[in-house]
Scaffold this motif. Structure first.
Motif, PDB file in Angstrom:
ATOM      1  N   ASP A 158     -31.491 -14.587 -34.604  1.00 56.19           N
ATOM      2  CA  ASP A 158     -31.826 -14.381 -36.012  1.00 56.19           C
ATOM      3  C   ASP A 158     -33.257 -14.833 -36.286  1.00 56.19           C
ATOM      4  OD1 ASP A 158     -30.305 -13.982 -38.864  1.00 56.19           O
ATOM      5  OD2 ASP A 158     -31.862 -15.511 -39.002  1.00 56.19           O
ATOM      6  N   SER A 159     -33.941 -14.101 -37.173  1.00 53.68           N
ATOM      7  CA  SER A 159     -35.361 -14.363 -37.416  1.00 53.68           C
ATOM      8  C   SER A 159     -35.629 -15.776 -37.909  1.00 53.68           C
ATOM      9  CB  SER A 159     -35.901 -13.356 -38.439  1.00 53.68           C
ATOM     10  OG  SER A 159     -35.276 -13.525 -39.700  1.00 53.68           O
ATOM     11  N   ARG A 160     -34.644 -16.380 -38.581  1.00 52.50           N
ATOM     12  CA  ARG A 160     -34.840 -17.729 -39.108  1.00 52.50           C
ATOM     13  C   ARG A 160     -34.846 -18.788 -38.011  1.00 52.50           C
ATOM     14  NH1 ARG A 160     -30.126 -16.899 -43.375  1.00 52.50           N
ATOM     15  NH2 ARG A 160     -29.405 -15.725 -41.556  1.00 52.50           N
ATOM     16  N   PHE A 161     -34.458 -18.391 -36.776  1.00 50.46           N
ATOM     17  CA  PHE A 161     -34.470 -19.323 -35.655  1.00 50.46           C
ATOM     18  C   PHE A 161     -35.703 -19.146 -34.775  1.00 50.46           C
ATOM     19  CE2 PHE A 161     -29.928 -19.167 -36.740  1.00 50.46           C
ATOM     20  CZ  PHE A 161     -29.623 -20.519 -36.736  1.00 50.46           C
ATOM     21  N   ARG A 162     -36.671 -18.359 -35.233  1.00 49.59           N
ATOM     22  CA  ARG A 162     -37.900 -18.228 -34.443  1.00 49.59           C
ATOM     23  C   ARG A 162     -38.610 -19.577 -34.405  1.00 49.59           C
ATOM     24  NH1 ARG A 162     -43.276 -16.412 -35.604  1.00 49.59           N
ATOM     25  NH2 ARG A 162     -42.678 -15.764 -37.706  1.00 49.59           N
ATOM     26  N   GLY A 163     -38.860 -20.075 -33.186  1.00 48.26           N
ATOM     27  CA  GLY A 163     -39.479 -21.385 -33.041  1.00 48.26           C
ATOM     28  C   GLY A 163     -38.531 -22.535 -33.274  1.00 48.26           C
ATOM     29  N   VAL A 164     -37.216 -22.246 -33.305  1.00 50.68           N
ATOM     30  CA  VAL A 164     -36.204 -23.275 -33.577  1.00 50.68           C
ATOM     31  C   VAL A 164     -35.221 -23.347 -32.415  1.00 50.68           C
ATOM     32  CG1 VAL A 164     -34.283 -23.964 -35.068  1.00 50.68           C
ATOM     33  CG2 VAL A 164     -36.372 -23.004 -36.075  1.00 50.68           C
ATOM     34  N   LEU A 165     -34.916 -24.555 -31.979  1.00 52.45           N
ATOM     35  CA  LEU A 165     -33.940 -24.783 -30.922  1.00 52.45           C
ATOM     36  C   LEU A 165     -32.804 -25.639 -31.468  1.00 52.45           C
ATOM     37  CD1 LEU A 165     -36.415 -25.658 -28.017  1.00 52.45           C
ATOM     38  CD2 LEU A 165     -35.199 -23.502 -28.328  1.00 52.45           C
ATOM     39  N   LEU A 166     -31.573 -25.230 -31.178  1.00 49.75           N
ATOM     40  CA  LEU A 166     -30.415 -26.050 -31.503  1.00 49.75           C
ATOM     41  C   LEU A 166     -30.075 -26.880 -30.273  1.00 49.75           C
ATOM     42  CD1 LEU A 166     -28.169 -23.516 -33.455  1.00 49.75           C
ATOM     43  CD2 LEU A 166     -29.908 -25.087 -34.332  1.00 49.75           C
ATOM     44  N   MET A 167     -29.796 -28.147 -30.483  1.00 46.33           N
ATOM     45  CA  MET A 167     -29.519 -29.062 -29.386  1.00 46.33           C
ATOM     46  C   MET A 167     -28.008 -29.274 -29.283  1.00 46.33           C
ATOM     47  SD  MET A 167     -32.578 -31.677 -30.512  1.00 46.33           S
ATOM     48  CE  MET A 167     -32.454 -32.788 -29.102  1.00 46.33           C
ATOM     49  N   THR A 168     -27.543 -29.324 -28.048  1.00 45.21           N
ATOM     50  CA  THR A 168     -26.115 -29.549 -27.842  1.00 45.21           C
ATOM     51  C   THR A 168     -25.901 -30.273 -26.516  1.00 45.21           C
ATOM     52  OG1 THR A 168     -23.940 -28.499 -27.979  1.00 45.21           O
ATOM     53  CG2 THR A 168     -25.612 -27.353 -26.680  1.00 45.21           C
ATOM     54  N   ASP A 169     -24.627 -30.468 -26.165  1.00 46.96           N
ATOM     55  CA  ASP A 169     -24.241 -31.228 -24.979  1.00 46.96           C
ATOM     56  C   ASP A 169     -24.314 -30.379 -23.708  1.00 46.96           C
ATOM     57  OD1 ASP A 169     -21.780 -29.625 -24.868  1.00 46.96           O
ATOM     58  OD2 ASP A 169     -21.341 -30.693 -26.723  1.00 46.96           O
ATOM     59  N   ARG A 170     -23.880 -30.994 -22.618  1.00 45.95           N
ATOM     60  CA  ARG A 170     -23.783 -30.290 -21.338  1.00 45.95           C
ATOM     61  C   ARG A 170     -22.328 -30.158 -20.904  1.00 45.95           C
ATOM     62  NH1 ARG A 170     -28.450 -31.695 -16.913  1.00 45.95           N
ATOM     63  NH2 ARG A 170     -30.285 -31.342 -18.216  1.00 45.95           N
ATOM     64  N   LEU A 171     -21.445 -29.908 -21.862  1.00 42.92           N
ATOM     65  CA  LEU A 171     -20.031 -29.750 -21.522  1.00 42.92           C
ATOM     66  C   LEU A 171     -19.844 -28.645 -20.499  1.00 42.92           C
ATOM     67  CD1 LEU A 171     -18.247 -30.061 -24.997  1.00 42.92           C
ATOM     68  CD2 LEU A 171     -18.286 -31.725 -23.126  1.00 42.92           C
ATOM     69  N   SER A 172     -20.655 -27.592 -20.617  1.00 41.94           N
ATOM     70  CA  SER A 172     -20.573 -26.467 -19.699  1.00 41.94           C
ATOM     71  C   SER A 172     -21.939 -25.819 -19.629  1.00 41.94           C
ATOM     72  CB  SER A 172     -19.535 -25.447 -20.181  1.00 41.94           C
ATOM     73  OG  SER A 172     -19.622 -24.248 -19.430  1.00 41.94           O
ATOM     74  N   GLU A 173     -22.254 -25.245 -18.473  1.00 41.30           N
ATOM     75  CA  GLU A 173     -23.496 -24.497 -18.346  1.00 41.30           C
ATOM     76  C   GLU A 173     -23.237 -23.000 -18.444  1.00 41.30           C
ATOM     77  OE1 GLU A 173     -25.784 -25.625 -14.974  1.00 41.30           O
ATOM     78  OE2 GLU A 173     -25.712 -27.773 -15.411  1.00 41.30           O
ATOM     79  N   LYS A 174     -21.953 -22.618 -18.636  1.00 41.53           N
ATOM     80  CA  LYS A 174     -21.589 -21.209 -18.669  1.00 41.53           C
ATOM     81  C   LYS A 174     -21.338 -20.691 -20.079  1.00 41.53           C
ATOM     82  CE  LYS A 174     -19.508 -21.244 -14.047  1.00 41.53           C
ATOM     83  NZ  LYS A 174     -18.270 -20.960 -13.262  1.00 41.53           N
TER      84      LYS A 174
END
Length: 377
Positions: free
Chosen positions: A276-292
């Motif tokens: 979505d355009s509103r996420f340009r330059g934006v990263l959401l951070m989360t855990d490493r529960l899974s890499e898949k």
């Protein structure tokens, strides 16, 4: 004298009995049939009934309310989920409404629509009215899109023609968004694309003079330093203009907005970028529960490398300026090259500000220039 007092008392009594004038606002209208839904807004409470009627006619036309409602049985028969929804911002006497429809059984499967209107006159506001020189602004934006943004798009996109500018656009307090037809710009997961700009990015060309459209919409106030607004937003768990909140489930967000790329690993977590355009330059951070996949993962942080609101402007605000705005940080940490690389940041200093149960982290490079705004629990 006694007679005037009696009349005054009677008028006050009658005034108390009369219904208060309804506040101007939008009511949701529409129909839901199983997984299918068609909705559009109706303006209510406008003092001028004729202007209100005209605006409501325009809202229904831009939402294509009649056509999409009639298409519901066809969508159900075809086993498609037709969903038409709207969003709007009303500031001062300016209304900006955006319409989104997907699963349309005929024609383009995904469609944007918009209406920006002056509530005082009922007249539609064109894109050029936002700028001091509409033609010049279009040229600048088209050069920007072609030279800077289009090369960043995925090579796997079927359609990616960002110029010329589309006529469909929406205003929010945080910026301007341009909405494209599906056959000109489509995302990796098959939606019509959009491009969002902050008002700070557009400031050199926008008309912010008194009584201008954007001044009436309240844009100048968003460019001024406002520590209280920043702290309140952080305490509420969101960064304005970014449709994600701390603690929110990531999988539904990815399903709605699409993944820009596979999640990128960083120290103790993953960065997720949505389409979505509103996420340009934006990263959401989360855990490493899974890499898949993102099943069970929550938004544990929001990182904005593009931010332009209330006195915080990435690439422009210096550490001394944000400290003057927000005060001395609760914690300040210096990251060397190795520590910064682990977080995919340039070396520099991060200032932390406690906001309720959350923290606002401002990271500046070694020159003290703001390069990322974080919201963390």
């Amino acid at each position: 004298m006694r007679r005037w007092i009696c009349w005054a008392a009677l008028l006050c009594l009658l005034a108390g009995c009369l219904p208060a004038r309804a506040e101007t606002g939008l009511a949701d209208r529409g129909m839901d049939l199983g997984e299918n839904a068609v909705h559009w807004p109706t303006l209510e409470g406008l003092p001028d009934a004729e202007i209100q009627e005209n605006i409501n006619r325009l809202l229904q036309e831009r939402a294509q309310a009649s056509q999409l409602t009639y298409a519901l049985p066809q969508a159900m028969a075809a086993g498609k989920a037709l969903r038409a929804e709207w969003s709007a911002e009303m500031e001062g006497d300016i209304l900006s409404c955006v319409f989104r429809a997907e699963g349309i059984p005929t024609g383009a499967a995904f469609r944007w629509g918009s209406l920006c209107v002056d509530l005082e006159t009922g007249e539609e506001i064109p894109l050029d009215a936002l700028f001091t020189d509409g033609e010049r602004a279009r040229t600048v934006l088209e050069d920007w899109l072609a030279d800077d943004l289009e090369p960043e798009l995925s090579a796997h996109l079927m359609n990616h023609a960002l110029t010329p500018l589309p006529d469909c656009f929406g205003l929010t307090r945080t910026g301007l968004t341009l909405y494209y037809p599906l056959d000109r710009f489509s995302t990796l997961h098959g939606q019509a694309g959009a491009v969002s700009f902050t008002w700070k990015e557009l400031e050199p060309w926008t008309d912010l003079t008194e009584d201008s459209v954007l001044a009436r919409f309240g844009v100048p106030e968003t460019l001024e330093g406002n520590a209280e607004a920043l702290r309140e937003a952080a305490a509420a768990g969101a960064l304005p203009g970014i449709p994600a909140e701390l603690g929110e489930k990531l999988e539904p967000l990815a399903e709605r907005y699409g993944l820009q790329a596979d999640p990128d690993l960083y120290e103790n977590g993953r960065y997720v970028q949505l389409e979505d355009s509103r996420f340009r330059g934006v990263l959401l951070m989360t855990d490493r529960l899974s890499e898949k996949d993102l099943a069970g993962s929550l938004v544990s942080g929001i990182r904005a490398d593009r931010f332009g609101l209330w006195g915080l402007f990435t690439g422009e605000t210096e550490q001394a300026e944000w400290r003057e705005l927000l005060g001395e940080p609760d914690v300040s940490l210096t990251l060397d090259a190795e520590q910064a690389e682990a977080l995919r940041l340039p070396p520099g200093t991060s200032d932390y500000y406690v906001c309720g149960e959350n923290r606002l982290r401002l990271h500046g490079n070694e020159d003290g220039l703001l390069c990322a705004v974080f919201l963390l629990p």
